[in-house]
Design an enzyme around this catalytic site. Structure first.
Site, PDB file in Angstrom:
ATOM      1  N   ASP A 240       0.837  -1.200   0.000  1.00  0.00           N
ATOM      2  CA  ASP A 240       0.000   0.000   0.000  1.00  0.00           C
ATOM      3  C   ASP A 240       0.871   1.249   0.000  1.00  0.00           C
ATOM      4  O   ASP A 240       0.369   2.366  -0.136  1.00  0.00           O
ATOM      5  CB  ASP A 240      -0.988  -0.001   1.158  1.00  0.00           C
ATOM      6  CG  ASP A 240      -0.323  -0.120   2.525  1.00  0.00           C
ATOM      7  OD1 ASP A 240       0.903  -0.179   2.593  1.00  0.00           O
ATOM      8  OD2 ASP A 240      -1.068  -0.154   3.535  1.00  0.00           O
ATOM      9  N   SER A 241       2.195   1.055   0.088  1.00  0.00           N
ATOM     10  CA  SER A 241       3.123   2.165  -0.125  1.00  0.00           C
ATOM     11  C   SER A 241       3.007   2.736  -1.531  1.00  0.00           C
ATOM     12  O   SER A 241       3.573   3.798  -1.817  1.00  0.00           O
ATOM     13  CB  SER A 241       4.562   1.707   0.122  1.00  0.00           C
ATOM     14  OG  SER A 241       4.868   0.529  -0.609  1.00  0.00           O
TER      15      SER A 241
ATOM     16  N   ASP B 224      -0.782  -6.210  -0.216  1.00  0.00           N
ATOM     17  CA  ASP B 224      -1.283  -5.610   1.016  1.00  0.00           C
ATOM     18  C   ASP B 224      -2.805  -5.474   0.989  1.00  0.00           C
ATOM     19  O   ASP B 224      -3.390  -5.084  -0.034  1.00  0.00           O
ATOM     20  CB  ASP B 224      -0.691  -4.213   1.199  1.00  0.00           C
ATOM     21  CG  ASP B 224       0.584  -4.215   2.014  1.00  0.00           C
ATOM     22  OD1 ASP B 224       0.839  -5.191   2.742  1.00  0.00           O
ATOM     23  OD2 ASP B 224       1.336  -3.219   1.917  1.00  0.00           O
TER      24      ASP B 224
ATOM     25  N   LYS C 261      -0.932  -9.558   2.858  1.00  0.00           N
ATOM     26  CA  LYS C 261      -0.292  -9.036   4.062  1.00  0.00           C
ATOM     27  C   LYS C 261      -1.203  -8.013   4.713  1.00  0.00           C
ATOM     28  O   LYS C 261      -1.848  -7.215   4.020  1.00  0.00           O
ATOM     29  CB  LYS C 261       1.063  -8.393   3.729  1.00  0.00           C
ATOM     30  CG  LYS C 261       1.795  -7.849   4.965  1.00  0.00           C
ATOM     31  CD  LYS C 261       3.202  -7.354   4.625  1.00  0.00           C
ATOM     32  CE  LYS C 261       3.212  -6.014   3.941  1.00  0.00           C
ATOM     33  NZ  LYS C 261       2.706  -4.910   4.815  1.00  0.00           N
TER      34      LYS C 261
ATOM     35  N   GLU D  25      -1.624  -5.656   8.712  1.00  0.00           N
ATOM     36  CA  GLU D  25      -0.962  -5.209   9.928  1.00  0.00           C
ATOM     37  C   GLU D  25      -1.707  -5.691  11.169  1.00  0.00           C
ATOM     38  O   GLU D  25      -2.909  -5.915  11.146  1.00  0.00           O
ATOM     39  CB  GLU D  25      -0.867  -3.679   9.935  1.00  0.00           C
ATOM     40  CG  GLU D  25      -0.083  -3.117   8.755  1.00  0.00           C
ATOM     41  CD  GLU D  25      -0.069  -1.596   8.725  1.00  0.00           C
ATOM     42  OE1 GLU D  25      -0.655  -0.969   9.644  1.00  0.00           O
ATOM     43  OE2 GLU D  25       0.516  -1.022   7.790  1.00  0.00           O
TER      44      GLU D  25
ATOM     45  N   GLU E 132       8.980  -4.022  11.149  1.00  0.00           N
ATOM     46  CA  GLU E 132       9.416  -2.707  10.667  1.00  0.00           C
ATOM     47  C   GLU E 132       9.812  -1.781  11.812  1.00  0.00           C
ATOM     48  O   GLU E 132       9.080  -1.627  12.790  1.00  0.00           O
ATOM     49  CB  GLU E 132       8.305  -2.056   9.839  1.00  0.00           C
ATOM     50  CG  GLU E 132       8.687  -0.704   9.258  1.00  0.00           C
ATOM     51  CD  GLU E 132       7.705  -0.178   8.231  1.00  0.00           C
ATOM     52  OE1 GLU E 132       7.912   0.952   7.735  1.00  0.00           O
ATOM     53  OE2 GLU E 132       6.733  -0.887   7.913  1.00  0.00           O
TER      54      GLU E 132
END
Length: 287
Positions: free
Chosen positions: A67-68, A106, A135, A137, A204
């Site tokens: 999502d970056s 993501d 992925k 969080e 991270e």
């Protein structure tokens, strides 16, 4: 073909030498095998087919459709505005180009937090777009989501430490896991995700000693970014790795100056057009 014996005595291909490993496609079980052998895993972000093809041919083990993309390619000031539809387009592009790498996509903000069922519905769309794994969080509260997706046949990569989608709650871009209590919390989160079936965990912006302990203790491969050299693998945003901008975070290293090379190429093109040197005769159709 380079192989190593697995614990049950069978020969398994190594990822260490992409050119001779005999691994036609990296799968999630190869990640666990690499951790068991002490082989470092490589992951880079990719958001389009052109970049994905180059990184795949370079032997990158995992391509993360992160999502970056919001910060890197779409002009957003954070990852939070990125939509699932935008992630699906990027995932399709990367998946079409990747032949060897495991494609990880993501789940963007707002597409999985409400319930495991919401996460499953979102993950199904990314898998249909070509993702080999998804992925998201979060630690222990996401364990049930990891289990549900696993039951549905969707591999999950966890993400702990600094979690960009929680940047507002975390008070900005801050190192996580400092202090004994915070370190124990991170370890417990990693163990919970691994026990729920996570195929790997991205860690991270975590102090290196804390990351090293988690890597040693947790059965799932730990992929670090700003988490020191003792992790089972490393991930970087490809534009940071390739020197696409003058700025790079402290934990990144520029392994090339692609941005400057592109600027020079564009400048040379402009000069050739203005001077009438391009197109030349060999670039022109006479009939």
């Amino acid at each position: 073909m380079s192989t190593t014996d697995s614990p049950d005595g069978t020969a398994v291909p190594s990822l260490a030498d992409p050119g001779t490993a005999g691994v036609r496609k990296v799968r999630v079980h190869h990640l666990a095998q690499a951790k068991a052998r002490g082989e470092r895993l490589t992951m880079l972000t990719a958001y389009d087919a052109v970049t994905a093809r180059i990184l795949d041919e370079a032997g990158t083990d995992m391509l993360l459709v992160g999502d970056s993309i919001g910060n890197v390619a779409l002009g957003y000031d954070s990852t939070l505005p990125v939509s699932l539809d935008e992630m699906i387009v990027a995932t399709r592009s990367v998946a079409r180009a990747a032949r060897r790498a495991l494609v990880v996509a993501d789940l963007p903000f707002g597409t999985y937090e409400a319930s495991p069922q919401q996460a499953l519905a979102s993950a199904v769309r990314l898998v249909r777009a070509g993702a080999n794994a998804v992925k998201f969080e979060g630690g222990r509260p996401r364990a049930d989501t990891v289990r549900l997706l696993g039951q549905a046949g969707i591999p999950v990569i966890g993400h702990l430490g600094f979690t960009p989608q929680s940047v507002n709650a975390l008070g900005g871009f801050r190192v996580q896991g400092r202090g004994e209590e915070a370190a124990e919390t991170l370890l417990a989160d990693a163990m919970a995700l691994a026990e729920a079936g996570a195929a790997a965990i991205v860690l991270e912006m975590v102090p290196a000693p804390v990351a090293a302990r988690i890597t040693e203790t947790c059965p799932a491969p730990i992929i670090g970014i700003g988490a020191g050299a003792q992790c089972d693998g490393q991930v970087l945003v490809w534009t940071d790795m390739a020197g696409m901008t003058d700025w790079a975070p402290r934990f990144a290293r520029q392994f090339g100056q692609v941005g400057e090379a592109l600027r020079q190429a564009a400048q040379a093109y402009g000069e050739a057009v203005r001077e009438g040197a391009f197109p030349a005769e060999e670039h022109t159709f006479s009939h």
